[in-house]
Design an enzyme around this catalytic site. Structure first.
Site, PDB file in Angstrom:
ATOM      1  N   ASP A 188      17.451  -7.692  61.165  1.00  0.00           N
ATOM      2  CA  ASP A 188      17.042  -8.234  59.671  1.00  0.00           C
ATOM      3  C   ASP A 188      16.662  -9.623  59.524  1.00  0.00           C
ATOM      4  O   ASP A 188      16.399  -9.975  58.280  1.00  0.00           O
ATOM      5  CB  ASP A 188      18.230  -7.713  58.885  1.00  0.00           C
ATOM      6  N   SER A 189      16.877 -10.327  60.614  1.00  0.00           N
ATOM      7  CA  SER A 189      16.204 -11.856  60.570  1.00  0.00           C
ATOM      8  C   SER A 189      14.818 -11.739  59.890  1.00  0.00           C
ATOM      9  O   SER A 189      14.188 -12.519  59.616  1.00  0.00           O
ATOM     10  CB  SER A 189      16.448 -12.401  61.993  1.00  0.00           C
ATOM     11  N   ASP A 246      18.128  -2.974  62.984  1.00  0.00           N
ATOM     12  CA  ASP A 246      19.322  -3.481  62.485  1.00  0.00           C
ATOM     13  C   ASP A 246      19.426  -2.478  61.229  1.00  0.00           C
ATOM     14  O   ASP A 246      18.499  -2.228  60.522  1.00  0.00           O
ATOM     15  CB  ASP A 246      19.242  -5.033  61.992  1.00  0.00           C
ATOM     16  N   LYS A 281      22.032  -1.063  65.140  1.00  0.00           N
ATOM     17  CA  LYS A 281      23.092  -2.425  65.135  1.00  0.00           C
ATOM     18  C   LYS A 281      23.728  -2.563  63.827  1.00  0.00           C
ATOM     19  O   LYS A 281      22.890  -2.412  62.878  1.00  0.00           O
ATOM     20  CB  LYS A 281      22.405  -3.706  65.665  1.00  0.00           C
ATOM     21  N   GLU A 315      26.802  -4.929  61.647  1.00  0.00           N
ATOM     22  CA  GLU A 315      27.636  -5.931  61.560  1.00  0.00           C
ATOM     23  C   GLU A 315      29.232  -5.693  61.248  1.00  0.00           C
ATOM     24  O   GLU A 315      29.430  -5.003  60.223  1.00  0.00           O
ATOM     25  CB  GLU A 315      27.196  -7.137  60.856  1.00  0.00           C
ATOM     26  N   GLU A 326      27.927 -13.851  67.881  1.00  0.00           N
ATOM     27  CA  GLU A 326      27.012 -14.806  67.210  1.00  0.00           C
ATOM     28  C   GLU A 326      27.914 -15.944  66.923  1.00  0.00           C
ATOM     29  O   GLU A 326      28.950 -15.814  66.210  1.00  0.00           O
ATOM     30  CB  GLU A 326      26.079 -14.264  66.219  1.00  0.00           C
TER      31      GLU A 326
HETATM   32  O1  KIV Z   1      18.703 -10.094  62.798  1.00  0.00           O
HETATM   33  C1  KIV Z   1      18.544 -10.540  63.993  1.00  0.00           C
HETATM   34  O2  KIV Z   1      17.806 -11.061  64.477  1.00  0.00           O
HETATM   35  C2  KIV Z   1      20.004 -10.409  64.679  1.00  0.00           C
HETATM   36  C3  KIV Z   1      19.913 -11.520  65.881  1.00  0.00           C
HETATM   37  C4  KIV Z   1      20.192 -12.663  65.522  1.00  0.00           C
HETATM   38  C5  KIV Z   1      20.954 -10.952  66.795  1.00  0.00           C
HETATM   39  O3  KIV Z   1      20.836  -9.928  64.142  1.00  0.00           O
END
Ligand code: KIV
Length: 276
Positions: free
Chosen positions: A49-50, A88, A118, A120, A187
């Protein structure tokens, strides 16, 4: 002769930890980057989600939607990488209710083509993780500095510094392993804590700002390539300055256009024949 690399699965990453082989993971949000990462031999691609920050220009990852991640994941999946493709789950897509979480994880697989999701959070996420796993979707955890909790943290600050917070993170990692996660992103936590977490679970830890003792490392590709123009965290190693290369290429094009030296004869079509 290069031996044919096999398609990576969650089990591949677990096996790598057992054999003491380090895991390399990077983010991708588009087709060509996924292809290039695969050519380079990466083991896991994260459609993170970056993307909200480094591609869409938001200040945080909070505005990222399911539609955003699905669109980017589908582009990555079309590259058919041998790397494991992990998507994500964005903010609020798995915390409102367990059925919502399963449905959203399912959309990421069915519409986005990811092979794992993934999410959190620590122990509070265990019921969600179990439900997603029951739908046969592999789950990777993510603890420490979890960017979707930025409003609660009040900033991007290193986590797990006090003894109590460190203990909680070790317990969270064990909880994620018990719940069935195949790996955990750690992280922005102290390197010695990451080493402790890594030793206390049998699933791989993938660090970002968590020191060298993790079983693998992940970075945001735009940071590594020097494309993202904002201030980078201390843990980023910048391997290229593509922003400068891109700017130079754009300037050269502009100059060519202004001078009339582009297009040259080699870029033009000849006339005098018949239309097809
Ligand atoms: O969204 C992302 O790129 C991430 C990484 C920083 C692990 O969760």
């Amino acid at each position: 002769m290069e031996t044919e690399r096999r398609k990576a699965t969650p089990r591949t990453l677990i096996r790598m930890k057992k054999k003491g082989e380090r895991i390399a993971m990077l983010t991708a949000y588009d087709f060509p980057t996924a292809e290039i990462l695969d050519e380079a031999g990466i083991e896991a691609i994260l459609v993170g989600d970056s993307v909200g920050m480094v591609v869409h220009g938001f200040e945080t990852t909070l505005p990222v939607t399911m539609a955003d991640i699905i669109r980017h994941a589908a582009a990555v999946a079309r590259a058919r990488p041998r790397a494991l493709v992990i998507g994500d789950l964005p903010f609020l897509s798995y915390t409102v209710s367990v059925p919502d979480a399963v449905a959203n994880a399912g959309r990421l697989v069915k519409e986005g083509g990811v092979e794992a999701v993934k999410l959190e959070g620590g122990r509070a996420m265990v019921p969600v993780i179990r439900a997603i796993l029951k739908a046969s979707i592999p789950v990777m955890g993510h603890i420490g500095l979890t960017p979707q909790s930025i409003l609660r943290f009040g900033g991007y600050v290193v986590q797990g510094k006090s003894a109590i917070a460190a203990e909680r993170l070790v317990e969270a990692a064990k909880g994620l392993e018990d719940a069935g996660c195949f790996g955990i992103v750690l992280e922005a936590i102290p390197a010695n804590l990451a080493e402790r977490v890594t030793a206390s679970v049998s699933i791989p830890t993938i660090g970002i700002g968590a020191g060298p003792s993790c079983d693998g490392q992940v970075l945001v590709t735009h940071d590594l390539l020097g494309i993202y123009g904002r201030k980078l965290p201390r843990y980023v190693k910048q391997y290229a300055d593509l922003r400068a290369s891109m700017r130079d290429s754009f300037r050269a094009f502009i100059q060519d256009v202004k001078k009339g030296s582009f297009p040259g004869p080699e870029h033009c079509y000849d006339g005098g024949g018949e239309d097809e």
